[in-house]
Design a protein around this motif. Structure first.
Motif, PDB file in Angstrom:
ATOM      1  N   LYS B  68       0.809  -1.215   0.000  1.00 21.68           N
ATOM      2  CA  LYS B  68       0.000   0.000   0.000  1.00 21.68           C
ATOM      3  C   LYS B  68       0.852   1.280   0.000  1.00 21.68           C
ATOM      4  N   VAL B  73      -1.039   8.725  -2.746  1.00 22.79           N
ATOM      5  CA  VAL B  73      -2.407   9.105  -3.093  1.00 22.79           C
ATOM      6  C   VAL B  73      -2.384   9.837  -4.439  1.00 22.79           C
ATOM      7  N   ARG B  92      -4.566   4.733  -6.953  1.00 25.08           N
ATOM      8  CA  ARG B  92      -4.958   5.088  -5.593  1.00 25.08           C
ATOM      9  C   ARG B  92      -5.655   6.424  -5.677  1.00 25.08           C
ATOM     10  N   GLU B  94      -7.977   9.799  -4.741  1.00 19.21           N
ATOM     11  CA  GLU B  94      -7.753  10.837  -3.731  1.00 19.21           C
ATOM     12  C   GLU B  94      -8.443  10.515  -2.410  1.00 19.21           C
ATOM     13  N   ASN B  95      -9.530   9.732  -2.455  1.00 17.42           N
ATOM     14  CA  ASN B  95     -10.184   9.376  -1.194  1.00 17.42           C
ATOM     15  C   ASN B  95      -9.636   8.064  -0.630  1.00 17.42           C
ATOM     16  N   ASP B  96      -8.445   7.699  -1.073  1.00 22.56           N
ATOM     17  CA  ASP B  96      -7.725   6.540  -0.564  1.00 22.56           C
ATOM     18  C   ASP B  96      -8.363   5.209  -0.941  1.00 22.56           C
TER      19      ASP B  96
END
Ligand code: FES
Lengths: 82, 178
Positions: B68, B73, B92, B94-96
């Motif tokens: 991860k 991001v 990935r 922007e809101n993860d």
């Protein structure tokens, strides 16, 4: 005995011209429908809707057979006697 | 008139009278159209057989992509799955959230890329735009949504597996597109 072919070969050029034009128009129409069928079948198959592929193949083959049988009426021009 | 034993078929293509010669090319054209029509019928048959009896291989199992923290991001990472050559991208958002798609545009197979911050995947070739959350086409010529993989996150590791629409939970953070 005279047959269809001989009778057609003796027809007036105006008649054979019209016939030729009609033939080509129908063939172009068939081909356009087939292009559309193939395009639709392919796009749907890639989208995993495979149900349309076989019906479109059958329709396309029928159109081809129509076009092929249709060629019988193609004016052949005067026959060269061999 | 043919006086020898040779094949005089070519004489039909070069008739003596002008009137007859006007029909030669149209006759050939009609025959050619018929050939094209046969080709299209064969093509449809190929599509039908391929789609019904030889469907593309499904991805079996889960495949590790990366850790991860390796992906910032808004970042993307391209990867391939063992045993296939199809390029994929892992995004990935922007809101993860993570998303994985095939990198081949559905229009003419150009490589697509994620436009960071926009929530859109862009195809540079003809300006096709895809929604990065769902893979839907937003604009441009692509006829189908981007093929998608399901992303599974196990602790720190990101895996992908074959996409099934039912494990796509609606995303509460997602802004509606306008
Ligand atoms: S190849 Fe992607 S829009 Fe044409």
């Amino acid at each position: 005995m005279s047959n269809f072919r001989e009778a057609q070969n003796q027809a007036h050029p105006n008649k054979t011209n019209t016939l030729m034009l009609a033939l080509i128009m129908i063939l172009i129409l068939n081909v356009s429908i087939q292009v559309w069928l193939l395009y639709t079948a392919l796009n749907n198959a890639l989208e995993k809707n495979t149900d349309i592929a076989f019906p479109s193949f059958i329709a396309s083959s029928i159109l081809f057979l129509i076009g092929f049988g249709w060629l019988y009426f193609l004016p052949s021009g005067p026959r060269v006697t061999k | 008139m043919a006086t020898d034993k040779k094949d005089n078929h070519w004489k039909e293509d070069f008739p003596v009278y002008q009137l007859e010669s006007t029909q030669v090319s149209r006759r050939d054209f009609a025959k050619f159209l018929c050939l094209v029509s046969g080709g299209l019928a064969v093509g449809s048959g190929y599509v039908a057989i391929k789609a019904n009896f030889f469907p593309p291989d499904k991805i079996v199992g889960e495949h590790f992509v990366c850790k991860k923290h390796e992906l910032p991001v808004g970042g993307t990472r391209s990867f391939v799955i063992n045993g296939s050559t199809i390029p994929y991208i892992l995004i990935r958002m922007e809101n993860d959230e993570f998303r994985a798609y095939e990198q081949k545009c559905t229009h003419l197979s150009c490589a697509v890329f994620y436009k960071p911050g926009s929530g859109k995947i862009e195809c540079p070739c003809h300006n096709g735009l895809f929604d990065a959350f769902t893979g839907e086409v937003l604009a441009g010529p692509p006829p189908r949504p981007l093929p998608r993989l399901t992303v599974v996150i196990k602790g720190e590791e990101v895996y992908v597996k074959d996409f099934k629409p039912d494990n796509d939970k609606p995303d509460p953070n997602r802004q509606s597109r306008s």
